[in-house]
Design an enzyme around this catalytic site. Structure first.
Site: not given
Ligand code: AMP
Length: 970
Positions: A687, A733
């Protein structure tokens, strides 16, 4: 110059030309030979002619025959005076101011035979300076010098002639010479006198090496037409024993040597060597000094080392450690090694003194030396497997590269020891002699080293199944035993050890044996019946099990998308309430892609539209986009992609997050929409959370939310965490950066994974025990010994709570990870964020209880937050006002900071947080209180912090103001 040489071959020049020259003058009234003196009254001889009054003068003066020698080109230098015609009255028309120079080549002297027409003209010679009669009647003599080249000459000799046609000339000097490159020594090669060629080419001349030298590269030089040596090439080098001295190779003096070809100087003999003769190639070693093969000539002569010193032995039963010191004299070498010789001696008393004659023999070959007996670089060796109660002598010798050359000079240090009594070595060979249903007979071999008289053997045995929980011990005097009263058809394990006066030796390796099965006394016919019956029973059991499994599988698939039953097998040992699903570690699946498809829906890539990149993840970009599934509404989604060129492991780790996320179904856990694994790029679709990660969201909206809004967000996070802990999932984490916020300010926990969660987190630092841990968010027990539990997640939740209430401030500011660990361990805790409700700060402190069981459970956290939401008035009491709950008080008895001794001071300390803000623009008057904290105080707190001074003080004061005895849990 030194290179140029002019070789005079003729003729008329003052000092040498004394007597008559015998040149021919024609006609006789022309040139006249006149003796006179020059200005220094030195007698000189000149040829003069001055028939200026008469017309048609043609007066010749011819030299003697001049042999050409080797010259191809000769030079004629004339010195003469010539009178200016203007200065002589009445000679107009007859007086001339030039004369001619001519030559004639012949192979032999033609005597007085002279024919004008045979001569060739070299040049007409005019005066640069003529002399004039002055008004006073003085004659000013002006000498002219003219040089002319003649050549190439081919015949053996030639004549020169001077033709006067009516001038007033006096020839003072005629020098005839040729040029040559003179003998020279260059680069230790000699080059002979060389006459240049007449043409413009150079003469290449090969040099010869001087005595006692050798050609390195053939020496050559070029002789120019001007008689100059040019371009020396190549060189010679002095032979060994010789050195270059003023263009020669000279013998080395006594006491010096030169071992190699080259233009180096001879070297002084190195220490302990000499050379009595000149021209030495080497220096001989003094008596009792040597050179090892391979020692360079420049190395000093050396000798064998003296004996090692201070040998100390420490005996441990039948082994001994020998230690010694380096020899006093290493003989001048560095290649010293040690060798230990072992001798077994008889006739030595126990105290080591010699009781008369000693008979020694080399030790048996099975004596072990550690690391080895010879070539030891260190001054210690362990000698093992000696015999008990035996005298040994060890001779320790220091050896170096010349020891072999001087066997008579070798010295060793000896030490005599007596080994102690020792327990016997283990029994190694055990044999089974006879087995029956209830007994077994065994025999074994005496230990290799009994080290004394064996008193008896201890036999310990037990059923293999029982795992040593109960065992039987027997003793035997000899090397065999029969064990009775055993169970039939049973595996037993057995160990034997021998005993001497010194005690038990080590146990033998475990020996396994089985007793015979109960024998059936039934006929072959009835045994067949029994066999059939057994087979039938087994078949029935197998069928039942198969049916059970099949039915189970079917039910599981039809009931839910989560195969709960299966998880029971994988359960991680936690006791779970019935009815609550348990998280399954996808790594327990042999094939992780099976796990993905068990928990995540495979999406068709054509249903996904990517709009833009919103972030960067470890494995690739994170994009926002839309997902339109058939017969469903289009929704916004976040799409994590796995960038190309990934390894198998990376793909597995990437999809592990989906495998985990797919198991969760909760409004505060990021929802997985599905995965794309069958086409590339591999994607995880979740989502979409419009406001991105919580930490940056809060920083963007500093101080813009009401207390209730913040508590609402916190409640959501706690609720998600409660769900996770109920599932048995430990996040590890939990941090504001791993919480996502949607447009309705709903917070959802994200960033799932296994080990990779921490590997990706830039906050995670390596701990001393290995593994990466986000120190600031992690409970002490998880840092110290990786005890990650829902209680450690609760600690992290406390930090998130602090992050939220301080609008994304970095926990512990710029303190280093090491300082954070230390401070937390010493009982310091983060201070309340500005305007933080006391209850929330209390909750933080509770989450940061050292004893993890005292921390609130997520269920409790949720209910505390719910109560707060229902009773918003309670949020008005802030932690940094005087009405703080009593149990937050700092334990003053242990306070070491005198300036903060009262509640008022503590409050001042509290207001340092606004001060922190002061550095980002806003100023507060309470900053004055900071000045009270001295650097001494900083030291007392026991933490070192880097960063701007004021900020340090603010962090410190805040830290210090918190309890070391922790508040009472909720
Ligand atoms: P992650 O690899 O899960 O740490 O994601 C990296 C970055 O992508 C996060 O810091 C968010 O800014 C963005 N992000 C990840 N998942 C989502 C999501 N479901 N909706 C919006 N932004 C996301």
């Amino acid at each position: 110059g030194a290179n140029k040489d002019e070789t005079l071959i003729c003729c008329l020049y003052s000092k040498a030309s004394q007597g008559e020259l015998g040149w021919i003058s024609y006609p006789s009234h022309g040139w006249e030979e006149i003796s006179g003196v020059d200005e220094h009254y030195t007698p000189i001889r000149t040829f003069q002619v001055c028939n200026v009054m008469e017309y048609s003068q043609n007066n010749w003066l011819r030299t003697n025959w001049i042999p050409r020698q080797s010259a191809q080109k000769i030079y004629v230098e004339l010195k003469f005076t010539l009178r200016d015609c203007n200065s002589i009255p009445l000679v107009l028309g007859t007086c001339k101011e030039t004369f001619n120079l001519l030559y004639l080549e012949t192979d032999d002297d033609q005597g007085s035979h002279f024919r004008e027409h045979q001569f060739s003209k070299i040049d007409t010679i005019a005066a640069d300076e003529s002399f004039t009669q002055t008004d006073l009647g003085d004659r000013i003599l002006k000498l002219n010098t003219e040089v002319r080249e003649v050549g190439p000459l081919t015949k053996k000799g030639f004549y020169l002639a001077f033709q006067d046609v009516g001038a007033c000339v006096a020839l003072v000097s005629v020098r005839v010479y040729f040029k040559k490159c003179p003998y020279t020594v260059r680069n230790l090669a000699t080059f002979p006198d060389t006459v240049p060629m007449d043409s413009h080419s150079l003469v290449e001349v090969k040099g010869l090496c001087v005595n006692h030298s050798k050609e390195e590269e053939p020496p050559r030089m070029y002789c120019s037409t001007e008689g100059e040596w040019l371009v020396p090439i190549g060189k010679c080098l002095c032979n060994p024993g010789y050195e270059e001295r003023s263009n020669t190779c000279q013998m080395c003096r006594a006491g010096f040597y030169k071992s190699a070809l080259g233009n180096l100087e001879c070297s002084k003999c190195p220490p302990h060597s000499f050379s009595h003769h000149e021209g030495s190639l080497h220096c001989g070693c003094e008596k009792n000094f040597f050179r090892a093969e391979g020692d360079p000539a420049s190395m000093a002569c050396t000798r064998p080392p003296s004996a090692p010193r201070n040998v100390i032995s420490s005996i441990n039963e039948t082994s001994v450690i020998l230690d010694w010191s380096w020899p006093e004299d290493t003989g001048g070498r560095r290649d010293v090694t040690f060798t230990v010789l072992c001798k077994r001696c008889r006739g030595v008393t126990a105290n080591g003194s010699n009781s008369g004659t000693q008979r020694c023999e080399p030790c048996r070959s099975n004596v072990r030396f550690l690391p080895r007996a010879a070539g030891l670089h260190n001054t210690t060796v362990t000698v093992g497997d000696l015999l008990a109660h035996t005298n040994y002598t060890f001779e320790i010798e220091a050896l170096n590269g010349v020891s072999a050359l001087a066997p008579k000079m070798r010295q060793y240090a000896a030490v005599t020891i007596t080994t102690n009594q020792a327990a016997p070595s283990p029994v190694t060979v055990i044999r089974k002699e006879k087995t029956s249903r209830n007994s077994v007979s065994l025999s074994w071999q005496e230990p290799e080293r009994p080290n004394g008289i064996i008193l008896d053997y201890e036999i310990k045995y037990y059923e293999k199944e029982e795992q040593e929980t109960s065992y039987t011990i027997l003793r035997a005097r000899g090397c065999n035993v029969t064990l009775n009263g055993l169970k039939s058809n049973t595996a037993y394990l057995l160990q034997i050890r021998a005993r001497t006066a010194a005690g038990y030796g080590a146990s033998s390796p475990t020996f396994q044996f089985e007793t015979s099965p109960d024998s059936f006394s039934i006929s072959s016919e009835s045994s067949q019946v029994v066999l059939i019956a057994i087979s039938a029973a087994v078949a029935i059991i197998l069928l039942t099990v198969l049916l059970y499994v099949l039915i189970g599988r079917f039910c599981c698939r039809s009931k839910s998308k989560h195969p709960d039953e299966k998880r029971l097998h994988f359960g991680n040992g936690h006791l779970r309430l019935p009815g609550i699903r348990t998280y399954v570690d996808p790594h327990t699946y042999e094939d992780p892609s099976q796990a993905v498809h068990e928990f995540a829906k495979e999406l068709d890539a054509s249903c996904i539209a990517i709009d833009k990149v919103v972030g960067a993840g470890e494995f690739g970009e994170v994009c926002s986009g839309r997902l339109k599934l058939p017969s469903k509404k289009e929704i916004c989604v976040a799409i994590k992609t796995l960038k190309g060129g990934y390894t198998d492991k990376q793909r597995r780790d990437f999809l592990a997050e989906a495998s985990i996320m797919g198991q969760f179904d909760h409004p505060n856990i990021i929802r997985l929409e599905g995965v794309v694994t069958r086409s590339k790029p591999v994607m995880i679709v979740t989502e979409y959370m419009e406001n991105g990660s919580l930490d940056s969201f809060l920083r963007k909206h500093d101080a813009q939310f009401t207390g209730i809004q913040l508590v609402g967000m916190l409640r959501g996070i706690a609720s998600g965490m409660k769900y996770l802990s109920d599932m048995g999932y430990v996040h590890r984490d939990l941090a504001a950066r791993n919480i996502l916020v949607n447009s309705n300010l709903v917070c959802k926990v994200s960033d799932f994974g296994l080990s990779r969660v921490l590997e990706d987190d830039p906050e995670a630092a390596y701990t001393t025990r290995g593994g990466k841990i986000p120190i600031r968010w992690t409970a002490p027990e998880a840092i110290a010994y990786r005890k990650f539990t829902s209680a450690s997640d609760a600690w992290s939740y406390g930090i998130v709570l602090w992050e939220v209430m301080s609008y994304g401030e970095r926990p512990y500011w710029e303190m280093s990870n090491q300082d954070v660990i230390k401070a937390v361990d010493e009982g310091y805790r983060l201070p309340p964020p500005m305007d933080c409700p006391a209850t929330l700060y209390q909750l933080m402190l509770d989450c940061w209880q050292k004893e993890r069981n005292n921390r609130p459970k997520f269920e409790q956290i949720v209910s505390i937050l719910d109560k707060l939401i229902r009773n918003p008035g309670s949020l008005k009491i802030t932690a940094n006002t005087t009405s703080r709950p009593a149990n937050l008080l700092l334990d003053r008895s242990s306070s070491e900071v005198p300036s903060m001794g009262t509640m008022g001071d503590w409050m001042d300390g509290m207001r340092t947080l606004p001060c922190k803000e002061a550095f980002s623009g806003v100023s507060y008057s309470s900053c004055d209180t900071l000045a009270k904290t001295s650097t001494e105080d900083l030291k007392k707190v026991g933490v070192t912090i880097v960063g701007p001074q004021k900020k340090i003080v603010s962090s410190l004061k805040a830290l210090d103001s918190h309890t070391k005895n922790g508040p009472v849990p909720v």
